[in-house]
Design a protein around this motif. Structure first.
Motif, short mmCIF file in Angstrom:
data_model
loop_
_atom_site.label_atom_id
_atom_site.label_comp_id
_atom_site.label_asym_id
_atom_site.label_seq_id
_atom_site.Cartn_x
_atom_site.Cartn_y
_atom_site.Cartn_z
N TYR A 50 40.96 28.62 49.35
CA TYR A 50 41.61 27.69 48.22
C TYR A 50 40.21 27.35 47.60
CZ TYR A 50 43.31 23.84 45.50
OH TYR A 50 43.66 23.10 44.36
N LYS A 67 38.51 34.37 49.85
CA LYS A 67 39.68 35.10 50.83
C LYS A 67 39.71 36.46 50.31
CE LYS A 67 43.80 33.88 48.14
NZ LYS A 67 43.59 32.76 47.19
N TYR A 72 45.39 32.63 53.77
CA TYR A 72 44.70 31.51 54.28
C TYR A 72 43.58 32.02 55.07
CZ TYR A 72 48.76 28.74 53.57
OH TYR A 72 49.94 28.08 52.84
N GLN A 93 41.45 23.71 59.08
CA GLN A 93 42.89 23.95 58.40
C GLN A 93 44.03 24.02 59.31
OE1 GLN A 93 41.37 28.70 58.79
NE2 GLN A 93 43.20 28.45 57.31
#
Length: 395
Positions: A50, A67, A72, A93
């Motif tokens: 992110y 990414k 994720y 995370q």
């Protein structure tokens, strides 16, 4: 800092988390950790699942990757890890969102694992079977994993207490005047993302408690540091209007909050508050609770998962009660707080010696959650042990 000094250690460290320039809680923790680890001489890279798209970026001696396919970063951890030649890969995370088929491919995966349900969900336990080491940032999480036969190292989240510190009475008064607020207003705060409905951050219960509190404290204002109209979030403004308290609600400028709110400014936001509400339904930790206390602000937290360990009940804050436990999609429980109990906690803080409570809160956080203290006492020994394991000295 010379290149030689910056990379004096052999251990090459990869991270998977939010970008350190993002405004998320994980991003803030990355911003705390990265420069300290670089200063210790470790070469680092980050997968910013992110906050970064489209290519690599070198910033402050840290190589940043985007990414790849998994939202994720599951595949990025081992693919970018190979490119960087990582010795270990930390992930900060939720781990239940990761693709379990990717995790065994990650070289020495070390999840920094939140546990925000009671008991720890099976999906988290199953994911951790692929871990080389496990770090937990709450004592609750450490105990939950122990009960499942998983050993972990406790390293809490932190706050920079040189930045997050109390305002003087004069500074607090000036900020109220500059914001156009009555000098005698009693500011109740919340700092929480508005991303879901029903809201994990217990906006409904907190607002209900404030509505009752307002009847006893008519000069009270509720400031919620969030986006009140975020798509998919709880309709905060509409609910305040429904309860006829909209005139007593305050919100930040959305653009300023999203792009121009630095830590120094955030510390001043906390400093104006008279108390902070954080009665979340689930938390792996709860960074705003320690940030507020570092600024001398008492906090109300929920009596569930990690939250009660972040305050000293009746000394630095209060702990509200769970009215019932709700079974979630992770096949475990979250704790729904009692609105009445939140209100009772608010009244106890209001009627207390808040200056003394704030002083004790500040001292409690400096002793237990200060960034430099935790890094020196916990992170440095952990990293040094890893280096010895990966690069043992030849006899």
């Amino acid at each position: 800092m010379s290149v030689k000094k910056a990379y004096s250690k052999k251990l090459r460290i990869m991270w998977n988390s939010n970008a350190p320039w993002s405004i998320s809680g994980y991003g803030n923790q990355m911003a705390e950790l990265l420069p300290l680890i670089t200063k210790e001489g470790y070469q680092q890279a980050c997968i910013d699942f992110y906050g970064l798209e489209g290519g690599k970026l070198m910033l402050d001696s840290v190589l940043h990757y985007p990414k790849i396919n998994h939202v994720y970063g599951s595949d990025a951890m081992w693919l970018h890890g190979q490119d960087f030649n990582a010795d270990v890969t930390f992930s900060l995370q939720d781990i239940w969102v990761l693709n379990g088929q990717d995790l065994p491919k990650v070289k020495r995966w070390i999840p920094i694992c939140p546990v925000d349900h009671d008991p720890v969900p099976k999906v988290i336990v199953d994911q951790l079977r692929s871990a080389y080491r496990v770090i937990t940032y709450s004592k609750f999480g450490q105990e939950q994993l122990r009960l499942k036969g998983i050993n972990s190292t406790y390293i809490p989240h932190t706050v920079d207490t040189t930045i997050f510190k109390p305002l003087s009475p004069e500074e607090k008064k000036d900020r109220k005047i500059n914001a156009g607020l009555p000098q005698d207003s009693f500011i109740v705060g919340m700092v929480a993302a508005n991303k879901d409905n029903p809201p994990r951050k217990s906006f409904q219960e907190a607002i209900e408690a404030f509505a009752v509190f307002l009847q006893k404290v008519p000069n009270a204002l509720l400031y919620i540091h969030t986006l009140p109209e975020f798509p998919g979030g709880f309709p905060i403004k509409e609910y305040a209007t429904f309860l006829h308290i909209g005139d007593h609600m305050l919100f930040p400028d959305a653009y300023q909050m999203g792009f121009n709110m630095k830590k120094e400014q955030m510390a001043k936001v906390y400093g104006v508050m008279d108390m902070l509400l954080m009665p979340s339904r689930s938390e792996g930790f709860g960074v705003p609770a320690i940030e507020a206390q570092a600024c001398g602000v008492p906090v109300v937290v929920n009596n569930f998962t990690s939250m009660p360990e972040l305050v000293q009940k009746g000394v630095t804050g209060e702990v509200c009660e769970v009215i019932y436990k709700q079974f979630s999609h992770l096949l475990s429980y979250i704790g729904i707080p009692s609105s009445k109990s939140i209100y009772d906690c608010m009244m106890r803080i209001k009627q207390s010696d808040r200056a003394l409570m704030g002083q004790r809160a500040r001292a409690w956080i400096v002793e237990n959650y200060d960034t430099h203290k935790v890094f020196t006492e916990k992170w440095i020994p952990f990293l040094e042990k890893l280096e010895r394991e990966v690069y043992p000295e030849k006899k």
